[in-house]
Every structure is written in structure tokens, then in C-alpha cells.
Write an enzyme that holds these catalytic residues in place. Sequence first.
Site, PDB file in Angstrom:
ATOM      1  NE  ARG A  12      19.731   8.785  40.616  1.00  0.00           N
ATOM      2  CZ  ARG A  12      20.187   9.206  39.434  1.00  0.00           C
ATOM      3  NH1 ARG A  12      20.990   8.436  38.699  1.00  0.00           N
ATOM      4  NH2 ARG A  12      19.840  10.379  38.972  1.00  0.00           N
ATOM      5  CD  GLU A  53      -6.359  25.441  46.774  1.00  0.00           C
ATOM      6  OE1 GLU A  53      -6.671  25.162  47.937  1.00  0.00           O
ATOM      7  OE2 GLU A  53      -6.980  26.250  46.075  1.00  0.00           O
ATOM      8  CG  ASP A  79       5.110  28.185  50.152  1.00  0.00           C
ATOM      9  OD1 ASP A  79       5.665  28.327  49.057  1.00  0.00           O
ATOM     10  OD2 ASP A  79       5.711  27.862  51.197  1.00  0.00           O
TER      11      ASP A  79
END
Lengths: 534, 534
Positions: free
Chosen positions: A333, A424, A426
Site C-alpha cells: 500500500r 480550479e 472540479d
Amino acid sequence: MEALDYHAEERRKAEFDLEEMKIVWAGSRQNYEISDRMARLVASDPVFRKDNRTMLSRKDLFKDTLRKAAHAWKRIIELRLSEEEAHMLRSYVDQPAFTDLHWGMFIPAIKGQGTEEQHEKWLPMAYKMQIIGCYAQTELGHGSNVQGLETTATFDPQTDEFVIHSPTLTSSKWWPGGLGKVSTHAVVYARLITGAQDHGVHGFIVQLRSLDDHSPLPGITVGDIGMKFGSGAYNSMDNGLLRFDHVRIPRNQMLMRVSQVTREGKFVQSDVPRQLVYGTMVYVRQTIVSDASCALARAVCIATRYSAVRRQFGSQNGGPETQVIDYKTQQSRLFPLLASAYAFRFVGEWLKWLYTDVTQRLQASDFSTLPEAHACTAGLKSMTTSVTADAIEECRKLCGGHGYLSNSGLPELFAVYIPTCTYEGDNVVLLLQVARFLMKTVSQLGSGKKPVGTTAYMGRAEHLMQCRCEVERAEDWLKPSVILEAFEARAFRMSIACAKNLSKFSNPEDGFSELSPDLLEAAIAHCQLIVVSK
Amino acid sequence: MEALDYHAEERRKAEFDLEEMKIVWAGSRQNYEISDRMARLVASDPVFRKDNRTMLSRKDLFKDTLRKAAHAWKRIIELRLSEEEAHMLRSYVDQPAFTDLHWGMFIPAIKGQGTEEQHEKWLPMAYKMQIIGCYAQTELGHGSNVQGLETTATFDPQTDEFVIHSPTLTSSKWWPGGLGKVSTHAVVYARLITGAQDHGVHGFIVQLRSLDDHSPLPGITVGDIGMKFGSGAYNSMDNGLLRFDHVRIPRNQMLMRVSQVTREGKFVQSDVPRQLVYGTMVYVRQTIVSDASCALARAVCIATRYSAVRRQFGSQNGGPETQVIDYKTQQSRLFPLLASAYAFRFVGEWLKWLYTDVTQRLQASDFSTLPEAHACTAGLKSMTTSVTADAIEECRKLCGGHGYLSNSGLPELFAVYIPTCTYEGDNVVLLLQVARFLMKTVSQLGSGKKPVGTTAYMGRAEHLMQCRCEVERAEDWLKPSVILEAFEARAFRMSIACAKNLSKFSNPEDGFSELSPDLLEAAIAHCQLIVVSK
């Protein structure tokens, strides 16, 4: 008590030169030195302390921010810091403040969209902070769809003024940073109305508060929109709401570089190419990608250090337990996120080159690469910020219970970072723009128009549709060419599949809407390819 | 201004009976009525207001929590609420407090692990809240690995006392809720030492603070561990740290239901089966799964309502823009979460049945189904809480910028929920336990031992390895049997692949460690199957 330095032991194992890596990361030795000097300056100054930030009430946090902003300003002047140094110092102060909007949005908006005269009138006051400005675009009901803004600026030829008005509840300005408590002025975006004609959205400089006693001017309702995610984090910012009740401003406060309204109320477009706006967008998004790599690096750094120190299970004969970093579940991970931090750093550097390239072409009135550059930066902004936001949370999880404590640094880092996915552009809306561009590129493949830049791979259509992955053993994945081809083939095939399905719809817009989840996936695959290839 | 009720319009479209669904969700009409009554009681009482919670300084938030806890207690007595009603009322107060640990951990620990005498001595005081208790197990260096706890309880036969001591920094108790500021007592978990022998971890009732002036008793260092994720959220809880410097307690304060130390210092195990502990675990995890469905439902409810009201883009001829809920990109992210909320609700109800079944078997000394029940609840705890934590954040993202405001409710919901992934068994550690159980089950398939309960599907090994998915058209997925078989085949094949790879290692523990990321995936696939099948 115990004071074993597990980190020294881990660092000793590094197979690369630590000092050189610092410089690679910073971009140059000079960058590294500035960064290091500014970091020490901030760390050693008690005014800039951050350790109590999450404990404060909203009011005290806000006062603390004002104090830090003023102190940073004072230090910048006292030490005669360069613009670059000042920027670095502010980034180490690491507390969102109205100054971010004043310097980062208000001044650039006037510079970019104002005339020479407007520059001369407003910029000196702004540079000296005699006025403080914000950027009032987003409305309660209108974010991504800028063309849907409802605030109106109606020209009144009788008085040579614009009347700024909020006709509905949803037209209230909502979110602008620095607006809630601090700003004296704003660049307000509103629909320009002359006669009975709506000319779409334009920018206007509007004074909001008295320069004498800071009270809101007549017709203006302004306030803070309340608490945001997390403690500390973005709550140091006075994101605000703003309503206008027929507020009058002189005609010369419309930002008139690109369009003008004459004394007679005539709407005129100048010959300044509108594409220039895209140049700025490429710049802003390049900084967002660089910032993503920094935020991700901070999170990964915390999680990696924790994983080296934390031990759990696996004690044999009463010896120490296993370092968490030695567990495969932790590695699988953590390490991809570590790799992503470097990848985003390098793609950010490449975007700097792209910006220079685009700027030079724009100056030579060559707009040919703009659509590709625009799609590429939109996609990279979306992809890197989404990955970073999720990765910070993943790093927090990798620190177990301890990641939940504010003093791990991760909760604030997450809370302060996540708005990047929204502002700035979505991230979902941006990916759909990328998807549109990909579909257009695919549709032109037969026409002999050669795909350029980051879509050049689509020129090898036949190969990418037929090639088979040559990996037989795990080691084969170590060949960069194998990985690159896999990403190319995947991205291309996803785009082709979408295009094929789209062609089944008689109305392309219906198709785009129906297939949008698949189109998003194709856009992501394309963006992942860009990161891999840089 | 505008006051269109978009929700009424959406609700009108429902194809099911809303009132009946409420009752299905609540479990019964009676549950629904209690729940509804308690919700109104809390909502109408100004002491229980939550709207200002995120604005408060840590200190004011904590005072607010004390006030609410005292007020809830007062109302419960005044209104003579049943235990069920009181529980429901507290859950609507919705603010983590020391009382959660007092009622939910301290008292149950004494009940479950204490003798009759100990019940008689301690429970009446605890019920009247003359003493307030917490559950001091986790240490700074020891969370998941309970057997690694370092705090010692050394029997001193001279004085007939235990000496409780924190020998290292990492042995400091760290995290217990209610410990930081409030608790007068704790059930402390420590290594029992008699003579020179270490008998492992046992529970002890230890007084921490004076009942006269609440000051810490001699030898005790106690305090709050500081801010946690978010504003409001879990910061209403005084999670604490605790260190012992040779603190003496009478011998009869060891919880002696399962093991005893005699006056002479002899360690004796009673004949109470240790498996009883697992019964409690099944119970606790069942409540966690039910709570997951509630938390997820709250988040999905907010995101769904927002999506119905929010409009963006798609305006035609100046008409209203498109409701966000009508976008496929929104639906493809939101609707699966909505479905998961219901799925978790029903699997939670099934776990209630499982708990009853296990309890009845335990009473008849039938321990045969325990390993399977244990693996099943561990897996479901892990899977449902991980999905819910990520889903709350996804719902927040689905609300765009507005989800970032505290007043959307989502930031606090996220921050207060995520510890569930860590407490009562870290989610990764639990999945690895499930994986171990799956590998054991697979290894016994040839032996004629029939897999039971949620692993019964493994009995159809041959079929599951060979079957091919019969789906040809999208509609084919509507057949539950098709979905179920797909999940079964997937889970089984993943387990078999892991088992095959494990068999290549000469040391099974090395193999388990090396393959743990794949084993996690197999465990998740198995848990997803359980949810699908219930």
C-alpha cells in the site's frame, strides 16, 4: 527511556545519495538552498508555531492567521526576500490565508484582464496592501458552470456606472477566500448587461468595505460561510458570502483588456486573443501538479517513518516485534504512493516545460498545440490531485490509530488538501473535458490529422490494437518499454471502445451523457499513461 | 426567494411505500416508533444542539459534552426511559463521550470477567455513576497485538496486593476514551506476574483519581492525548494516556472469573471456557456492522438529497440546469453506496441471528461453529467499516464544494466514523485472520470435513472451479443466482490460488507473510460474497 534511532538505521540502508536526491527533488541546488533556508526561518520563529493550531476556537485561529500573515509580510520586507524566497516562506508558514487570494488571484486577475490604466491605478495600492482583494466568482448555485453565474452588472448610461446586483439566492457569491472578513475589494464576475443584451460573464473591480472603518459599503452583505472540514486546516481562511443590492461602480472598474463597454454603452471586443486565458490555466494547473507531489511526499514521509518505528507482532523469544514496514501488506500500500510522489514531481517539472512551450507559441500566435496542452493539464490536475487526496488518507490509515491524532500531521494535511480536487476545475468535470478531447482525436485519426504531444501514441493505432503483452516472468515488468506499451494499449483501446459505443447514438450528446462513466475511465487511463511516460 | 421543494418532487416518484420502508429499516414498527420518539426528543431540546459544535475550542467542546452527558442522564431518569430507549437517545445525542466507555466497556468488562463478589461490590456504584470507569487496554506501542502489552501487575504476597507498573515509555496506556479527564476508575490490562512467572494479560480494576477532589492518586500520571481528526467529531472524547509508578491495588481487584491468584500467589485457571470471550466479540461486531449501515445511510441520504437539489450545466433555452442526480457519473458513484447501506443493514440483522445461534450453542458447550462465526464477524466488521469510511468521503466528494463545509454534516460524520476501522480489531489484521481461516478451510476440503455456514459454498469446489458465467446481456445480471455464483466462483478461485501458492513455501509462515496482499484480496472477496448472499 528508550531512544533507539530506527530512522538512522533505515537511512543507512539507502542505495542512493541522499544529498543528491534532495537536489533532484528541489529541481536545482539553488532551489534546495532557498527552500532549506526558508524552512529554517519559519521553524525557528515562534510566531509561526503550528502545534496548537487544531486546539484553537475558530476566532482564535483566525486571529492567529492575521498575526502570521502580518509577521510574514514584515519578515519579507526586513530580510528583503526575493519573490521566490517570499513564496517559499509563505508555503512553509503553511496556513491558508487571505493573502493567498490577494497575491494569487486578485492581483493576477487585474494584471491579466485589466488595461494599462487599470494596472496603474490598482496595482500599486494592491502591492502595498493598502487595499486587499479577493476573487469573487463562484456562487452558491454555480461552480463548475461559470457561464451560469447569475450576478448581473448592468450598464447605466445615465450615470456611466455599472449596477452590480444579486437577483436570486443562488446568485450569492459563496466560497471566495479572503472575502468573509478581510478583503476591501474584490474582482467580481457578473453577467454584463448593456441595453437589454446579455454579453456573458466579465470581471469587475468592486470595493466591498470602507477603507476607514472596514464596514461593508451600502448595498453589500458580506460574511463568513462557516467551518470547513477539519480543525485548523482551511479554517484559517475566511471563505465568504457576498450579496449585492444594486451596488454602483464607475464604468472604468470593468476589467477591459479583452472586452470594453464604451461611454455610450456599446459592447466592444478587443483583438486580444481569448486563448491567452488558456496560457494562464496551464500555468496554474502546473503549480497544482507540483503542489500535489509535495503534499503526497509529506504524507508518504510521515507514513514511512512511522512504519519504520512502529513494531507489532512477530516477536521471537522475547525479542523486538517486527517493524511494520517489513509487512508486505504495508509495503504493497505504501510503496506505490512513494513512487507516485516522485512521478508527480517529475511530471510537474515537465509541465513547466510545457508551459514555456505554450507561452512561446502563443506569443507567435500559434494556437495549434493549445487544445492538446489544455486537455493534458486538465487531466493531470484532476488525476494527480485525486490520487493525492486519497493517498493522504491511505497514509493516515497506514499509521493505524496514531494517524488519527492531529499530532501525526495527517488529519490537517488531508483536510487542507482535499479542496484541490474541487477548485480550479472540479476533477470529474475536467476528466470529461479530457474524454471529449480524446473522442475528437480518435474521430480525426482516419482524416490524416496526426495526433500530437501526449496523444501521439494514438498514431500507432493498428499496432496498439493488436499488440500483446510480452511479459512472461515478473522481471519482465522491469522493462520500461513493456510498461509503457501496456499503458498505451490500455488507454487507446478504452478510447476506441468508447468511440465505438458513442457512434451507436444518433444524438452524440445523449451518447456522451449515457457513456460518461466509461469515458471517465478512458480519460483516467490516458492521464495515467502521461504520468508513466514522463 | 426560490423555495421549490425538489425533494417532494423526487419522493413522489418513489415506487415503494415510504412508511413501510422506514419500518423495514428500523427492524420493526416498535423500533421505528422508539427511534422516532427519541429523535424528536433530542432535536427539540436546546441542550442537545449540535450546530455550533465545530466552532468551539477543544475546552468548550469538552464542557459541552459533559453538559450533554449529564442532561441525557437526567432526562433518562426523569422520563423513566427503558434501556433500549436510553441507548437510542444517546445515539441521537450523537456526541462521543466518556459515558460510551463507562456503559459500553467498563461495566461489561466487570460483568463478563468479574466474579459474583466483584459484581456486588462494583456494579451498583457504576450504575449510579458514583464511580466512572474506562477500559485501559491499548498502549502507546501495542494495539493489535494485545499479547505484547507491557504494563505489569506483579503480585506481592507480603501485602496481598498487585503492583501495577509501566516499565517503558511504550507501555504507557494510550487512547482509552474517558481516561484523559473524567474516569475515576479503569479496567487496566496488564501482564500478571506471580513469583517470576508471566501469566499473560489479565484485567484489573484500578482507581485512578480521588473521589473527593478528582486529583490523580499517588503514582498515577494521567492526561488527554490531544486533538484528533476533524473539528467536533471525536474531540468531545477525552482519550487519555496513563502511566503507573508502582501503584498498589488489593488482590481482589483482579477480575477473577476466568483466572485467579490465591492468597499464596498461586495462579489458578477456572473451568469457565475461554471461548465465551468470542461470544462477546460476535455481539460487539454485530453492533458495529449495524452502526456501519446507519453511518453509511446518513452519508448517502445527504449526498442524494444534495444531488436532487443541485443543478449544474445543461440549461436549455434559459431553463433550469440539469439536476446533478441525473448525471450518469453521479449515479454510478452514488447508487452503489445507497445499495450498500441497505445490504449492510440486512447483513447486520442476520448477524443478530448468528449471535443468538452462537450464544445458544455456547450454553450447550457446542463450540463447533465458533471459528466460522468468528471469521465471519471479523471479516464483516472489517469490510463494512472500510467500505463505510471510504463511502462517507465519496459522498462528501459527490456534494462538490458544499460537502467540504461542516454544515453539510459530512466532514464530522467522516471524522467521527473512521476510528471504527481501527478499534475492536484493525481491519487489515482482521482480514488476515479471515484469510487464515479460509486457508485452513481449503486445506481440509479433501479430508471430508464439510465446510459450514458462510463457507458452505466451498463444498461445491469442482463446480465453482469449472463454472462459466452465463451472462450474455445486461439483463442477465438481474438474476440473483447469477450474481451469487459469480461471487462464489471468484472468492473460491482466489482462495484456491492463494492456497496453491502457499504450498510452494517450505515454511508456511513465510508464505503467509509473502503472500499477504493476495490473501487480503481473497478475504475481501469472501466477505463481499457473505454480504451478497444475505
